[in-house]
Design a protein around this motif. Sequence first.
Motif, short mmCIF file in Angstrom:
data_model
loop_
_atom_site.label_atom_id
_atom_site.label_comp_id
_atom_site.label_asym_id
_atom_site.label_seq_id
_atom_site.Cartn_x
_atom_site.Cartn_y
_atom_site.Cartn_z
N ALA A 4 39.37 47.91 -10.99
CA ALA A 4 40.67 48.34 -10.48
C ALA A 4 41.63 48.70 -11.61
CB ALA A 4 41.28 47.24 -9.61
N GLU A 5 41.61 47.93 -12.70
CA GLU A 5 42.50 48.19 -13.82
C GLU A 5 42.04 49.38 -14.66
OE1 GLU A 5 45.40 46.72 -14.62
OE2 GLU A 5 45.31 45.44 -12.84
N ALA B 4 39.82 51.90 -13.95
CA ALA B 4 39.74 53.19 -13.27
C ALA B 4 41.11 53.85 -13.19
CB ALA B 4 39.14 53.02 -11.88
N GLY B 5 42.14 53.05 -12.98
CA GLY B 5 43.49 53.59 -12.89
C GLY B 5 43.99 54.19 -14.19
N GLN B 6 43.32 53.87 -15.30
CA GLN B 6 43.70 54.41 -16.60
C GLN B 6 42.68 55.42 -17.14
OE1 GLN B 6 46.69 53.72 -17.96
NE2 GLN B 6 47.06 52.56 -16.08
N GLY B 7 41.80 55.89 -16.27
CA GLY B 7 40.87 56.93 -16.65
C GLY B 7 39.64 56.48 -17.41
N PHE B 8 39.31 55.18 -17.34
CA PHE B 8 38.12 54.68 -18.01
C PHE B 8 36.99 54.48 -17.00
CE2 PHE B 8 41.43 53.65 -20.99
CZ PHE B 8 40.82 53.76 -22.24
N GLN B 9 35.77 54.63 -17.48
CA GLN B 9 34.58 54.45 -16.65
C GLN B 9 33.86 53.17 -17.06
OE1 GLN B 9 33.69 56.54 -14.09
NE2 GLN B 9 35.58 57.64 -14.53
N VAL B 10 33.49 52.36 -16.07
CA VAL B 10 32.75 51.12 -16.32
C VAL B 10 31.26 51.41 -16.37
CG1 VAL B 10 32.07 48.90 -15.33
CG2 VAL B 10 34.48 49.59 -15.32
N LEU B 11 30.62 50.91 -17.41
CA LEU B 11 29.17 51.01 -17.55
C LEU B 11 28.64 49.59 -17.44
CD1 LEU B 11 27.07 53.24 -18.08
CD2 LEU B 11 27.24 52.72 -20.51
N LEU B 12 27.88 49.30 -16.38
CA LEU B 12 27.52 47.92 -16.04
C LEU B 12 26.13 47.54 -16.54
CD1 LEU B 12 28.20 45.32 -14.44
CD2 LEU B 12 27.21 46.43 -12.43
N GLY B 13 26.02 46.33 -17.05
CA GLY B 13 24.73 45.75 -17.43
C GLY B 13 24.63 44.32 -16.97
N THR B 14 23.42 43.88 -16.63
CA THR B 14 23.20 42.49 -16.20
C THR B 14 22.14 41.85 -17.07
OG1 THR B 14 21.54 43.14 -14.54
CG2 THR B 14 23.83 42.99 -13.81
N THR B 15 22.30 40.55 -17.35
CA THR B 15 21.42 39.85 -18.28
C THR B 15 20.47 38.86 -17.62
OG1 THR B 15 22.93 37.99 -18.63
CG2 THR B 15 23.24 39.96 -20.02
N PRO C 282 40.47 31.99 -10.04
CA PRO C 282 40.86 33.37 -9.70
C PRO C 282 39.97 34.40 -10.38
CG PRO C 282 42.33 32.53 -11.38
CD PRO C 282 41.40 31.39 -11.01
N ARG C 283 38.76 34.59 -9.87
CA ARG C 283 37.79 35.45 -10.54
C ARG C 283 38.27 36.91 -10.63
NH1 ARG C 283 33.18 32.15 -12.12
NH2 ARG C 283 33.15 30.41 -10.67
N ARG C 284 38.85 37.42 -9.56
CA ARG C 284 39.34 38.80 -9.62
C ARG C 284 40.46 38.94 -10.63
NH1 ARG C 284 42.54 42.89 -7.95
NH2 ARG C 284 41.51 44.74 -7.09
N GLU C 285 41.33 37.95 -10.67
CA GLU C 285 42.42 37.97 -11.65
C GLU C 285 41.87 37.94 -13.07
OE1 GLU C 285 46.03 35.11 -13.26
OE2 GLU C 285 45.24 34.77 -11.24
N ILE C 286 40.81 37.16 -13.29
CA ILE C 286 40.20 37.12 -14.62
C ILE C 286 39.75 38.52 -15.03
CG2 ILE C 286 38.22 36.28 -15.95
CD1 ILE C 286 38.41 33.69 -14.33
N GLY C 287 39.11 39.23 -14.10
CA GLY C 287 38.67 40.59 -14.39
C GLY C 287 39.84 41.51 -14.70
N ALA C 288 40.91 41.39 -13.93
CA ALA C 288 42.08 42.24 -14.15
C ALA C 288 42.74 41.92 -15.49
CB ALA C 288 43.08 42.06 -13.01
N VAL C 289 42.88 40.65 -15.80
CA VAL C 289 43.50 40.25 -17.08
C VAL C 289 42.63 40.72 -18.24
CG1 VAL C 289 44.13 38.29 -18.53
CG2 VAL C 289 44.76 38.30 -16.11
N ALA C 290 41.31 40.57 -18.12
CA ALA C 290 40.40 41.02 -19.17
C ALA C 290 40.58 42.51 -19.44
CB ALA C 290 38.95 40.72 -18.79
N ALA C 291 40.67 43.29 -18.37
CA ALA C 291 40.84 44.74 -18.52
C ALA C 291 42.18 45.08 -19.16
CB ALA C 291 40.71 45.42 -17.17
N ARG C 292 43.24 44.39 -18.75
CA ARG C 292 44.57 44.66 -19.32
C ARG C 292 44.62 44.29 -20.80
NH1 ARG C 292 46.49 42.87 -14.11
NH2 ARG C 292 46.92 40.77 -14.91
N MET C 293 44.01 43.16 -21.16
CA MET C 293 43.95 42.78 -22.57
C MET C 293 43.21 43.84 -23.39
SD MET C 293 43.13 38.68 -22.19
CE MET C 293 43.32 38.21 -23.91
N LEU C 294 42.11 44.33 -22.82
CA LEU C 294 41.33 45.36 -23.51
C LEU C 294 42.15 46.64 -23.69
CD1 LEU C 294 38.25 45.71 -24.44
CD2 LEU C 294 38.07 47.16 -22.42
N LEU C 295 42.82 47.07 -22.63
CA LEU C 295 43.61 48.29 -22.70
C LEU C 295 44.74 48.17 -23.72
CD1 LEU C 295 43.83 49.11 -18.88
CD2 LEU C 295 42.62 50.45 -20.62
#
Length: 350
Positions: free
Chosen positions: A98-99, A101-112, A307-320
């Motif tokens: 959500a964070e 995509a709104g800024q024009g970035f594409q997620v490339l997903l990998g699982t371990t 708050p798992r979704r919040e963790i994802g959003a915060v991680a994305a904002r920190m990265l941006l």
Amino acid sequence: MPRRGTATAMAAGGRRATIRDVADRVGVSLITVSRALRRPEVVSGPVRERVREAVEALGYITNRAASGLASGTSRVVPVIVPSLARPAYAAFLDGVQAELAGQGFQVLLGTTEHRVDVEDQLVGALLGWAPAGLILSGVDHSAGTRRRLRGAGIAVVEAMDLADEPLDLNVGFSHRGTGEAAAAHLADGGRRRVAYAGTQTEMDQESVKRIAGFRAALRERGLPDHYILRGDEPSSLAAGGTLLDDLLGRFPDVDAVFFGDDVLAAGAILECRRRGLAVPGRLAVMGADDHEVASASTPAITTIAAPRREIGAVAARMLLDSIRGGPPEVRRVDVGFRIVERESTKGGRT
């Protein structure tokens, strides 16, 4: 005026559409199209919309590898998680997507699948895309992965767990703390033979920490800490029933069980119903993740909520923030967790 008629779904002659075809169709320069695709925030809204329409009409596909090599970076952000089977990771990814995509970035997903060697391979491969940054679920990595990430020169966020010494940025909560809190909740509620049951616990470092905290809290209260059952199969309702069956076969006097997630706990409650075991009368049952199955179960399941979704959003904002050159206000964020008490643990043993 835009030059139309070069193609509708493909460039003339049936060849693959190029960025020049997009520019010709819109009537702008190549650099303008490139900016609209890679840095949309620097291009006016009307131009962005015309470029988007042209890309859709022509079926243009961006050559991510080429654009990354040309600029030294890209609009791609790899996100690596252990698994997609557990709902907690789906919520985390939803927050990230959500964070970004709104800024024009594409997620490339990998699982371990909780394997360090797979994470090594993924990190090596994904760094070859010249990503703008990278988000990892977890804080436990091999020495090789640490070296690669520290030498990559990009922003890295470790999420879902807390690191004593983060590689770069970190947001999550204490899994050892969740184990301690669960044991305290059950023991302080009058339970004396408290067990832990989970799947893939040897590979999943979050589970390793949760069990360590769980056992420490029981020892502090003078209670036995050896009622531990580990399964190898992925989490499911059936696995929860199997775990409970095995647990009671080994430790028939157990009066409370903390399961690694809510799906396992729900499966155990179904097995209790089949056996005629009262919950919470004969056996208290607790889970983790606050999945919807916890509130829908009968009885409803006490759980650990983070708050798992919040963790994802915060991680994305920190990265941006880091990508844009602005130093984050904090480099390590503890979002905490809480116990959601429901009927499955209320009251002492009857």
